[in-house]
Write a protein that holds these residues in place. Structure first.
Motif, PDB file in Angstrom:
ATOM      1  N   UNK A  90       0.828  -1.202   0.000  1.00 40.04           N
ATOM      2  CA  UNK A  90       0.000   0.000   0.000  1.00 40.04           C
ATOM      3  C   UNK A  90       0.864   1.254   0.000  1.00 40.04           C
ATOM      4  N   UNK A  99      -3.399   7.763  -7.394  1.00 45.29           N
ATOM      5  CA  UNK A  99      -4.048   8.907  -6.802  1.00 45.29           C
ATOM      6  C   UNK A  99      -3.778   8.995  -5.331  1.00 45.29           C
ATOM      7  N   UNK A 100      -3.684  10.202  -4.876  1.00 41.01           N
ATOM      8  CA  UNK A 100      -3.547  10.420  -3.451  1.00 41.01           C
ATOM      9  C   UNK A 100      -4.946  10.378  -2.880  1.00 41.01           C
ATOM     10  N   UNK A 101      -5.278   9.249  -2.402  1.00 39.61           N
ATOM     11  CA  UNK A 101      -6.648   9.102  -1.899  1.00 39.61           C
ATOM     12  C   UNK A 101      -6.565   8.509  -0.514  1.00 39.61           C
ATOM     13  N   UNK A 102      -7.008   9.256   0.406  1.00 42.41           N
ATOM     14  CA  UNK A 102      -6.993   8.755   1.764  1.00 42.41           C
ATOM     15  C   UNK A 102      -7.996   7.621   1.880  1.00 42.41           C
ATOM     16  N   UNK A 103      -7.625   6.625   2.574  1.00 40.67           N
ATOM     17  CA  UNK A 103      -8.482   5.458   2.687  1.00 40.67           C
ATOM     18  C   UNK A 103      -9.191   5.466   4.020  1.00 40.67           C
ATOM     19  N   UNK A 104     -10.329   4.844   4.054  1.00 43.96           N
ATOM     20  CA  UNK A 104     -11.076   4.877   5.310  1.00 43.96           C
ATOM     21  C   UNK A 104     -10.305   4.194   6.421  1.00 43.96           C
ATOM     22  N   UNK A 105     -10.203   4.873   7.467  1.00 41.87           N
ATOM     23  CA  UNK A 105      -9.476   4.342   8.608  1.00 41.87           C
ATOM     24  C   UNK A 105     -10.407   4.357   9.807  1.00 41.87           C
TER      25      UNK A 105
ATOM     26  N   UNK B 444      -8.404  16.131  -1.695  1.00 40.15           N
ATOM     27  CA  UNK B 444      -8.953  14.817  -2.014  1.00 40.15           C
ATOM     28  C   UNK B 444      -9.473  14.180  -0.730  1.00 40.15           C
ATOM     29  N   UNK B 486     -12.187  11.237  10.432  1.00 42.63           N
ATOM     30  CA  UNK B 486     -11.163  10.587   9.636  1.00 42.63           C
ATOM     31  C   UNK B 486     -11.745   9.532   8.705  1.00 42.63           C
ATOM     32  N   UNK B 487     -12.893   9.847   8.191  1.00 38.03           N
ATOM     33  CA  UNK B 487     -13.457   8.959   7.181  1.00 38.03           C
ATOM     34  C   UNK B 487     -13.302   9.630   5.841  1.00 38.03           C
ATOM     35  N   UNK B 488     -12.198   9.345   5.241  1.00 36.13           N
ATOM     36  CA  UNK B 488     -11.854  10.086   4.044  1.00 36.13           C
ATOM     37  C   UNK B 488     -12.546   9.547   2.801  1.00 36.13           C
ATOM     38  N   UNK B 489     -13.090   8.361   2.900  1.00 38.03           N
ATOM     39  CA  UNK B 489     -13.734   7.802   1.720  1.00 38.03           C
ATOM     40  C   UNK B 489     -15.186   8.247   1.652  1.00 38.03           C
ATOM     41  N   UNK B 576     -11.014   1.598  -3.982  1.00 36.02           N
ATOM     42  CA  UNK B 576     -11.944   0.527  -3.664  1.00 36.02           C
ATOM     43  C   UNK B 576     -12.899   0.305  -4.822  1.00 36.02           C
TER      44      UNK B 576
END
Lengths: 177, 650
Positions: A90, A99-105, B444, B486-489, B576
């Motif tokens: 990752x 892409x700079x895409x923050x993923x759900x954490x 983003x 912190x839910x960036x999606x 995703x």
């Protein structure tokens, strides 16, 4: 409840090895491994998933794994190997391209200093991160970590020394060790 | 300056108090999806494709036994004399105590012409709700046999050795529900039982862009092609450069590279360890997907441990191989794309593409993979409403790239750059305007929607704002308590005056008229909410067990649909992707995978197409009149469109 099997080790002492059942192993180790992988992956969902995967592998080979002296070490080895593999992939993908895409954490109730520790550990080279998580966070012995990681104690010490140096540098802390 | 040990102790204490909910171990999936497994043996140069399909739940794997260099190769089924299919009991061991009963249906055993006494590689994963393993045996430098084990069925696939004329060969396994942990080669993790792990052939698994899984065997060059500099960290950039150089020699340009996945670039056996003398089971696989459908494969198996430990003094080396074009692709089902005029822009990667009514904007992008995070280009074009010409526009004030939050008002396109700048573009005057920067964490990950003449935005930590175009000011809104920070999606859907945001296992609904956050239905902790198109779906995202899905109705209640949504990460978009009844969809509407556009619409229609002329994976945009347009920044295509019934029953 463990059964016990006695055997005599080459040194002549009686070694009592626990005879594990799979569900015992799962119940005893699941939560601890999830926590360990949270450190290495930063995400509880991924940690849980990887832990399940590791147990799935063990389950499939239980006939063999159950004969091991340390099935718990074996499942931890699988889990930590998977954790650093995913993390490496990752981070690499993110660094190299796309892409700079923050993923759900999933939200974790960590304090700032703890977050910094986790981030610093994950930023270490994979093997150092594994050693740091096992020895510095889980408080395992060098021998235990070596057994889990299937390498020599001197190697663990080397990684540990480098990991401490890396952590000290990354978070701007002092170290007396 | 804090003491490291104090910090570590504090962190350990916090970790020890972290609750870990009990989760039962389920060794077997609860539900077996329709077993549509296609094993395709794809030959490269001749474009040969052999496909076998099975609809039987017990016949998971079919067999192809075909010299892959034969131009008129045929497909053999398990009953064919030219094929070898062996059904035998599963190789997995039954645990002493099974938490959940596993299937125990006995399977007739026949003789195995090539028993797997010493598998060279074991690869495992899960597809279609089935856990599986592939045992790979090699013989004389070629993959000889695969053993596919799933549920109570074990099949052995045997192949004739491939010709040296081909650098690689691939097996494509397709399932309706593909949710595999792909590329998880496990030799290092199971090296206990495996005593032999030496081969000149490196099986590599990967996830192709069209939703298939491939496994390829690459006969590597005898001599290392690339030598990496020593160092504690693998020089990924160096590897990539080397691969690009090798690709360029074959006529590929760097912009053709689509993705690089580097698996465990680590030494499993460090120098000086007690097992250093043993053959390294660690295999490092590099998979590089290209826009042309070629998959480049590289492996570094010999000295990769030096990436982590330089004590051996041996620099790591990388050996490259590649599969031929079409080795990972699936034949286009139909040519449903119409080529549009080229944009006239320079070659680029991942430009921003947005629909503005019936016009389409393409702007920015990156000139190289090291610039894709924020993009470094600002020039762009607008496709006119008739789709016949691209018009030049002024350069954007800042660099732009794909995936940025945007909202179309009917006259202006609002967007936030990766670096946080807030811009608008007015197509009627072809002008860019830099607007006041949003507070919070713009960029983003920000969700944005245009509702009732106001712009609403939520950053990735849940801070919510509204922007008034007339006042040109941002105002803070109360942040919802039902969506986790912190839910960036974040994905947002507009329904009437309601703004629905989903992210992870949380949901928030804002009534823009009353300016209040509405109550939301309870969401189980093991569920996730995902917005697909205009629908908001609730699903249990379980790696092993896809579960029935519910959909949010107009009364803001989740209603079961009876369908499933699977989840996977990876693929070529590095985002995703969602699998709804076997179809990949984007997480926010139209998606493309390897040029195959797949879309779920709230009107329950699907589009699945062949390859556009761009052959890209750029997310297509949909114009107000329903046109699906895709462009890679230079080339462009429009989808003719074929619609069929959707998977959801209302």
């Amino acid at each position: 409840m463990h059964m016990a099997a006695e055997s005599v080790d080459p040194g002549g002492e009686v070694f009592v090895a626990p005879v594990w059942t799979f569900d015992e192993l799962y119940r005893r180790e699941y939560a601890g491994i999830v926590r360990l992988l949270v450190v290495l992956t930063g995400r509880r969902d991924v940690a849980e998933e990887l832990t399940q995967d590791a147990f799935l592998v063990v389950h499939r080979r239980w006939a063999t794994v159950s004969t091991y002296e340390r099935p718990d070490a074996f499942v931890r080895r699988i889990a930590t190997n998977r954790a650093v593999s995913v993390a490496r992939r990752k981070s690499t993908e993110a660094r190299l391209m796309l892409r700079l895409r923050r993923e759900p954490v999933q939200e974790m109730p960590w304090t700032t200093s703890t977050c910094e520790i986790w981030d610093a550990i994950r930023a270490l080279p994979a093997r150092q991160a594994q050693v740091a998580a096992l020895v510095l966070i889980e408080d395992r012995s060098i021998q235990d970590a070596a057994e889990i990681l299937d390498c020599g104690q001197e190697t663990v010490k080397t990684h540990l020394r480098r990991a401490r140096a890396g952590l000290t540098s990354k978070i701007g802390a002092t170290s007396h060790a | 300056m804090p003491d490291l040990d104090d910090l570590l102790n504090h962190a350990s204490d916090e970790l020890a108090t972290m609750p870990v909910p009990d989760r039962p171990f389920v060794p077997r999936p609860r539900r077996v999806g329709p077993a549509l497994v296609v094993v395709a043996l794809l030959a490269g140069a001749g474009g040969l494709t052999a496909v076998v399909r099975s609809q039987s739940t017990s016949d998971h794997v079919l067999v192809a036994n075909t010299p892959i260099t034969t131009a008129t190769s045929t497909v053999q089924t398990s009953n064919d004399s030219a094929a070898t299919a062996v059904t035998e009991p599963p190789v997995t061991a039954t645990p002493q105590t099974s938490v959940t009963p596993a299937s125990t249906t006995p399977v007739p055993t026949t003789s195995d012409p090539l028993p797997f006494t010493q598998p060279q590689q074991v690869i495992s994963g899960a597809t279609g709700g089935l856990g599986w393993t592939l045992d790979v045996s090699t013989e004389e430098g070629s993959i000889r046999c695969l053993r596919f084990t799933a549920e109570a069925t074990s099949r052995t696939l045997c192949l004739t050795p491939h010709s040296d004329e081909l650098a690689g060969m691939s097996f494509v396994v397709r399932t309706p529900h593909l949710m595999a942990a792909i590329g998880q080669a496990l030799p290092s993790e199971i090296k206990g039982p495996i005593t032999e792990a030496r081969s000149t052939v490196t099986p590599v698994t990967g996830l192709t862009t069209d939703g298939t899984m491939f496994m390829a065997a690459v006969t590597l060059a005898t001599d290392p092609i690339v030598r990496l500099p020593s160092g504690e960290e693998c020089d990924y950039a160096g590897i990539l450069d080397a691969i690009e150089a090798a690709g360029a020699a074959e006529g590929y340009q760097p912009t053709h590279l689509l993705n690089v996945a580097i698996d465990h670039c680590r030494g499993d056996i460090a120098a000086g360890s007690s097992r250093a003398a043993e053959p390294s089971a660690a295999q490092t696989a590099f998979r590089i997907f290209t826009r042309s459908g070629t998959t480049w494969l590289a492996s570094a198996a010999d000295h990769m441990n030096s990436c982590l430990d330089t004590e051996s003094g041996t620099p790591p080396c990388v050996k490259l191989g590649y599969s031929k074009p079409a080795a990972t692709g699936t034949p286009a089902t139909a040519d449903l794309w119409v080529a549009l005029p080229n944009t006239g822009l320079s070659e680029r990667i991942l430009p921003l593409v947005a629909a503005m009514g019936d016009e389409v904007l393409v702007v920015g992008g990156a000139s190289g993979w090291d610039r894709v995070a924020t993009g470094n280009l600002r020039d762009g074009r607008v496709l006119n409403t008739t789709g016949t010409a691209w018009q030049p526009i002024p350069d954007a004030p800042v660099a732009l790239t794909t995936g940025l939050p945007s909202a179309w008002t009917g006259t202006d396109l609002f967007l936030i750059a990766a670096t946080g700048e807030f811009l608008s573009f007015t197509p009627s005057s072809k002008t860019w305007t830099t607007l006041p920067r949003m507070r919070g964490n713009p960029g983003i990950g920000t969700a944005m929607a245009w509702i009732g003449g106001e712009l609403y935005a939520m950053d990735y930590v849940g801070q919510t704002f509204t922007y008034s175009p007339t006042q040109k000011t941002w105002l803070s809104l109360e942040s919802p308590t039902t969506i986790q920070a912190d839910h960036s999606a974040l994905k947002s859907v507009v329904r009437g005056s309601n703004w629905i945001l989903s992210g992870g296992s949380t949901l928030a609904i804002f009534d823009t008229i009353a300016s209040v956050w509405l109550p939301v239905p309870n969401i189980p902790s093991d569920s996730m909410v995902v917005a697909i198109g205009q629908d908001v779906l609730l699903t249990t995202v379980d790696f092993q067990h896809p579960a029935p899905t519910s959909r949010l109705n107009d009364a803001n209640q989740f209603v079961p649909t009876g369908d499933t949504v699977d989840f996977l990460w990876g693929g070529n978009s590095a985002t995703y992707l969602w699998v709804v009844d076997g179809h990949w969809v984007g997480d926010s509407g139209p998606a493309m995978t390897n040029g195959r556009a797949i879309q779920y619409r709230s009107s329950d229609t699907w589009i699945s197409t062949g390859m556009p002329t761009t052959s890209g994976v750029d997310v297509p945009v949909q114009t107000a009149s329903g046109q699906l347009i895709t462009t890679d920044g230079v080339r462009a295509s429009r989808l003719k469109g074929v619609e069929g019934p959707g998977p959801f029953a209302h």
